[in-house]
Scaffold this motif. Structure first.
Motif, mmCIF file in Angstrom:
data_model
loop_
_atom_site.group_PDB
_atom_site.id
_atom_site.type_symbol
_atom_site.label_atom_id
_atom_site.label_comp_id
_atom_site.label_asym_id
_atom_site.label_seq_id
_atom_site.Cartn_x
_atom_site.Cartn_y
_atom_site.Cartn_z
ATOM 1 N N ILE A 260 0.849 -1.194 0.000
ATOM 2 C CA ILE A 260 0.000 0.000 0.000
ATOM 3 C C ILE A 260 0.882 1.240 0.000
ATOM 4 O O ILE A 260 1.794 1.372 0.809
ATOM 5 C CB ILE A 260 -0.922 0.008 1.231
ATOM 6 N N VAL A 261 0.592 2.160 -0.919
ATOM 7 C CA VAL A 261 1.350 3.404 -1.019
ATOM 8 C C VAL A 261 0.432 4.560 -0.625
ATOM 9 O O VAL A 261 -0.675 4.682 -1.132
ATOM 10 C CB VAL A 261 1.888 3.614 -2.451
ATOM 11 N N SER A 262 0.909 5.393 0.299
ATOM 12 C CA SER A 262 0.112 6.515 0.782
ATOM 13 C C SER A 262 1.023 7.643 1.226
ATOM 14 O O SER A 262 2.172 7.417 1.628
ATOM 15 C CB SER A 262 -0.781 6.066 1.955
ATOM 16 N N ASP A 263 0.521 8.884 1.163
ATOM 17 C CA ASP A 263 1.273 10.033 1.672
ATOM 18 C C ASP A 263 1.216 10.126 3.189
ATOM 19 O O ASP A 263 1.943 10.910 3.802
ATOM 20 C CB ASP A 263 0.720 11.338 1.076
ATOM 21 N N VAL A 264 0.354 9.315 3.797
ATOM 22 C CA VAL A 264 0.219 9.334 5.256
ATOM 23 C C VAL A 264 1.411 8.626 5.877
ATOM 24 O O VAL A 264 1.692 7.460 5.565
ATOM 25 C CB VAL A 264 -1.084 8.646 5.699
ATOM 26 N N GLU A 265 2.137 9.295 6.754
ATOM 27 C CA GLU A 265 3.306 8.696 7.390
ATOM 28 C C GLU A 265 2.899 7.538 8.296
ATOM 29 O O GLU A 265 1.879 7.609 8.984
ATOM 30 C CB GLU A 265 4.061 9.747 8.210
ATOM 31 N N GLY A 266 3.694 6.497 8.285
ATOM 32 C CA GLY A 266 3.420 5.342 9.137
ATOM 33 C C GLY A 266 2.433 4.361 8.531
ATOM 34 O O GLY A 266 1.902 3.505 9.235
ATOM 35 N N THR A 267 2.170 4.470 7.199
ATOM 36 C CA THR A 267 1.236 3.537 6.551
ATOM 37 C C THR A 267 1.725 2.098 6.678
ATOM 38 O O THR A 267 0.962 1.183 6.999
ATOM 39 C CB THR A 267 1.053 3.902 5.065
ATOM 40 N N THR A 268 3.015 1.879 6.405
ATOM 41 C CA THR A 268 3.586 0.535 6.537
ATOM 42 C C THR A 268 4.037 0.326 7.974
ATOM 43 O O THR A 268 4.969 0.957 8.444
ATOM 44 C CB THR A 268 4.789 0.355 5.590
ATOM 45 N N ARG A 269 3.351 -0.557 8.671
ATOM 46 C CA ARG A 269 3.680 -0.814 10.072
ATOM 47 C C ARG A 269 4.366 -2.157 10.260
ATOM 48 O O ARG A 269 5.067 -2.361 11.244
ATOM 49 C CB ARG A 269 2.409 -0.769 10.926
ATOM 50 N N ASP A 270 4.105 -3.065 9.354
ATOM 51 C CA ASP A 270 4.734 -4.383 9.404
ATOM 52 C C ASP A 270 5.616 -4.504 8.164
ATOM 53 O O ASP A 270 5.682 -3.601 7.339
ATOM 54 C CB ASP A 270 3.661 -5.476 9.420
ATOM 55 N N TRP A 271 6.320 -5.624 8.026
ATOM 56 C CA TRP A 271 7.160 -5.814 6.855
ATOM 57 C C TRP A 271 6.504 -6.744 5.862
ATOM 58 O O TRP A 271 5.737 -7.637 6.229
ATOM 59 C CB TRP A 271 8.546 -6.331 7.242
ATOM 60 N N LEU A 272 6.783 -6.507 4.580
ATOM 61 C CA LEU A 272 6.343 -7.382 3.505
ATOM 62 C C LEU A 272 7.583 -7.984 2.854
ATOM 63 O O LEU A 272 8.650 -7.350 2.841
ATOM 64 C CB LEU A 272 5.554 -6.607 2.449
ATOM 65 N N GLU A 273 7.444 -9.155 2.301
ATOM 66 C CA GLU A 273 8.569 -9.741 1.560
ATOM 67 C C GLU A 273 8.064 -10.474 0.342
ATOM 68 O O GLU A 273 6.926 -10.966 0.300
ATOM 69 C CB GLU A 273 9.383 -10.698 2.436
ATOM 70 N N SER A 274 8.899 -10.531 -0.673
ATOM 71 C CA SER A 274 8.548 -11.255 -1.891
ATOM 72 C C SER A 274 9.825 -11.572 -2.645
ATOM 73 O O SER A 274 10.820 -10.851 -2.545
ATOM 74 C CB SER A 274 7.622 -10.416 -2.775
ATOM 75 N N TRP A 275 9.794 -12.669 -3.389
ATOM 76 C CA TRP A 275 10.925 -12.991 -4.255
ATOM 77 C C TRP A 275 10.915 -12.060 -5.454
ATOM 78 O O TRP A 275 9.861 -11.742 -6.004
ATOM 79 C CB TRP A 275 10.857 -14.437 -4.735
ATOM 80 N N ALA A 276 12.091 -11.624 -5.857
ATOM 81 C CA ALA A 276 12.243 -10.781 -7.039
ATOM 82 C C ALA A 276 13.523 -11.201 -7.754
ATOM 83 O O ALA A 276 14.372 -11.897 -7.193
ATOM 84 C CB ALA A 276 12.301 -9.305 -6.652
ATOM 85 N N SER A 277 13.651 -10.779 -9.000
ATOM 86 C CA SER A 277 14.860 -11.057 -9.775
ATOM 87 C C SER A 277 15.597 -9.757 -10.029
ATOM 88 O O SER A 277 15.026 -8.814 -10.575
ATOM 89 C CB SER A 277 14.506 -11.726 -11.107
ATOM 90 N N ILE A 278 16.847 -9.702 -9.614
ATOM 91 C CA ILE A 278 17.696 -8.542 -9.897
ATOM 92 C C ILE A 278 18.858 -9.025 -10.752
ATOM 93 O O ILE A 278 19.756 -9.728 -10.281
ATOM 94 C CB ILE A 278 18.197 -7.882 -8.601
ATOM 95 N N ASN A 279 18.784 -8.706 -12.033
ATOM 96 C CA ASN A 279 19.787 -9.160 -13.012
ATOM 97 C C ASN A 279 19.993 -10.672 -12.949
ATOM 98 O O ASN A 279 21.117 -11.174 -13.052
ATOM 99 C CB ASN A 279 21.123 -8.437 -12.794
ATOM 100 N N GLY A 280 18.893 -11.397 -12.767
ATOM 101 C CA GLY A 280 18.952 -12.854 -12.741
ATOM 102 C C GLY A 280 19.253 -13.455 -11.388
ATOM 103 O O GLY A 280 19.170 -14.663 -11.220
ATOM 104 N N ILE A 281 19.601 -12.629 -10.407
ATOM 105 C CA ILE A 281 19.862 -13.118 -9.044
ATOM 106 C C ILE A 281 18.551 -13.123 -8.273
ATOM 107 O O ILE A 281 17.882 -12.093 -8.175
ATOM 108 C CB ILE A 281 20.883 -12.231 -8.320
ATOM 109 N N PRO A 282 18.142 -14.256 -7.704
ATOM 110 C CA PRO A 282 16.919 -14.263 -6.903
ATOM 111 C C PRO A 282 17.158 -13.551 -5.575
ATOM 112 O O PRO A 282 18.142 -13.827 -4.884
ATOM 113 C CB PRO A 282 16.627 -15.757 -6.690
ATOM 114 N N VAL A 283 16.305 -12.612 -5.233
ATOM 115 C CA VAL A 283 16.441 -11.896 -3.965
ATOM 116 C C VAL A 283 15.118 -11.925 -3.223
ATOM 117 O O VAL A 283 14.049 -11.873 -3.820
ATOM 118 C CB VAL A 283 16.903 -10.430 -4.157
ATOM 119 N N ARG A 284 15.217 -12.024 -1.915
ATOM 120 C CA ARG A 284 14.042 -11.831 -1.049
ATOM 121 C C ARG A 284 14.040 -10.363 -0.676
ATOM 122 O O ARG A 284 14.890 -9.883 0.066
ATOM 123 C CB ARG A 284 14.135 -12.709 0.191
ATOM 124 N N LEU A 285 13.092 -9.646 -1.257
ATOM 125 C CA LEU A 285 13.013 -8.194 -1.079
ATOM 126 C C LEU A 285 12.066 -7.884 0.067
ATOM 127 O O LEU A 285 10.929 -8.368 0.095
ATOM 128 C CB LEU A 285 12.523 -7.555 -2.377
#
Length: 462
Positions: free
Chosen positions: A251-276
């Motif tokens: 969720i993206v918002s201009d309200v400060e403190g919107t993200t209170r917990d952490w999210l994670e997902s697998w992504a590819s950065i130049n072919g390297i798998p990363v947990r972002l």
């Protein structure tokens, strides 16, 4: 799977596809009696029994003449021309979970045994249809997170690692043959080292060293890396998280403190798998929930392989930013965000000392500006000191790395023994030890407990 209780006389069955609604489902059957057993519940038993290998037979799976379960195609494979080296039937049915489960339950009812984890691949190995490097590559492909990691595993599955190991073994065997001739027909040589050509052994050492060095790089592409987005509230972490994933996950918002917990997902950065990881903004707060999120953010950054510290280019860096950056002991990239907006003249004042100590990238999550530069900086940090040239074979597991390392030490010791004028028998023992270690890589020499450990991590359908 326990290799010590392997019973090749059993015919086995399992569901080979995910239990979720799909166009097709597959029930896999293998064993010397597999075709005969399946024919008992197939609407055209004679056609199935007489089918040639590598052919399809149309019909119905039915629990009785009156009760049909599903319309299917049965793929028939006859030993030894099958994945397992045994007779096999693959039943292609409709992919509803209830249909697939009903067919599998029927297979168990007519006398087939539920397959253990990895038992099909284990049978392929036992029956000489594959070696351990290819068997392990099967699971690597299933677990791969990026095209690059899949490509590396596919190279091992196609036999690249086996071929390299086999070639190195030949160098050692040829040297052993020279030494055996000298033992049988001794001549007056000045030293033991003069009794055989060192070139093959030195080449073996070079190639074994390259394989050992490949493991760190291969491990990165298999296991991936942890990349944590950190920064003050509204620095643009969630926007960058979504931009890297190319989907709206956070969720993206201009309200400060919107993200209170952490999210994670697998992504590819130049072919390297990363947990972002997208984390809560760093700030002092009286909100108990948000404060816990800030604490978790700090903990996550301590375990990160790379920290991306985000600073709003409109607001610039403050003392809180500088304090975090100075205390961070993990590799850190300073990321200025929102570069699509007009930047204030004082936005980056006071940031020079931090910029001198860390890579700096300017990005816009909205337009994609700077993302390539960011990916290149992350890649540079993650691959520092690693050989990423995959024109040669690479090791696919810690087990393989350990065995190849032992072989390397044995071969090195053989040269030391020769140079120190030990007996030829001592040199022979070192080289034979090296062959045993390389045999463990491919499965020529492998204890049962090692086999059990390898195949126990497979899914049931493989």
């Amino acid at each position: 799977m326990n290799a010590s209780v392997y019973t090749p006389e059993d015919s086995i069955s399992s569901i080979a596809t995910a239990l979720s609604p799909a166009a097709l489902g597959i029930v896999r059957v293998s064993g010397k009696d597999s075709i005969e057993l399946v024919s008992k519940v197939f609407s055209r038993p004679k056609a199935l029994l007489e089918a040639a290998g590598n052919t399809l037979v149309y019909g119905w799976i039915q629990s009785s003449k009156e009760e049909k379960i599903d319309e299917v195609m049965c793929a028939v494979y006859r030993a030894p021309k099958s994945f397992t080296g045994e007779n096999m039937v693959e039943i292609f049915c409709h992919g509803g979970p209830s249909v697939v489960t009903a067919i599998q339950n029927l297979m168990l009812k007519i006398g087939l045994r539920q397959a253990n984890r990895g038992e099909y691949t284990f049978r392929a190995y036992i029956n000489g249809k594959t070696d351990l490097t290819k068997a392990e590559a099967v699971k690597e492909i299933i677990d791969s997170h990026t095209d690059v990691s899949r490509s590396h595993a596919a190279g091992r599955l196609s036999g690249a690692l086996f071929t390299e190991i086999d070639s190195i073994k030949k160098l050692i065997v040829d040297t052993l043959a020279e030494i055996e001739v000298e033992i049988e027909y001794p001549e007056d040589e000045e030293t033991i080292a003069d009794t055989f050509d060192r070139a093959d052994i030195e080449l073996a050492i070079k190639r074994l060293s390259a394989l050992v060095d490949s493991w760190k790089s291969e491990k990165l592409y298999q296991d991936g890396a942890r990349v944590v987005l950190a920064g003050r509230t509204n620095a643009g972490k969630s926007s960058l998280f979504n931009a890297v994933l190319k989907e709206e996950r956070a969720i993206v918002s201009d309200v400060e403190g919107t993200t209170r917990d952490w999210l994670e997902s697998w992504a590819s950065i130049n072919g390297i798998p990363v947990r972002l990881f997208d984390t809560a903004g760093l700030r002092e707060t009286t909100d108990v929930v948000e404060a816990q999120g800030v604490k978790i953010t700090k903990n996550l950054t301590q375990d990160a392989d790379v920290v991306l510290y985000l600073v709003d280019s409109q607001k610039g860096m403050n003392e809180e930013d500088k304090d975090f950056i100075n205390k961070c002991t993990e590799p850190l990239i300073l990321v200025y965000t929102k570069m699509d907006k007009e930047q204030g003249s004082s936005a980056q004042e006071g940031a020079k000392s931090q910029e001198q100590n860390h890579p700096v990238v300017k990005v816009s999550s909205k337009t994609g500006q700077g993302l390539k530069d960011l990916f290149d900086q992350v890649t540079k940090i993650l691959t520092a000191g690693l050989s990423t040239d995959r024109e040669q074979a690479g090791l696919g597991s810690a087990r393989q790395k350990e065995a190849v390392s032992q072989a390397l030490e044995s071969v090195k010791h053989a040269l030391i023994s020769a140079d120190d004028n030990y007996t030829l028998d001592a040199v022979v023992q070192d080289l034979e030890n090296a062959l045993d270690s390389l045999g463990e890589v491919t499965g020529d020499v492998t204890p049962d407990d090692v086999l059990g450990s390898i195949f126990a991590n497979f899914c049931v359908g493989k």
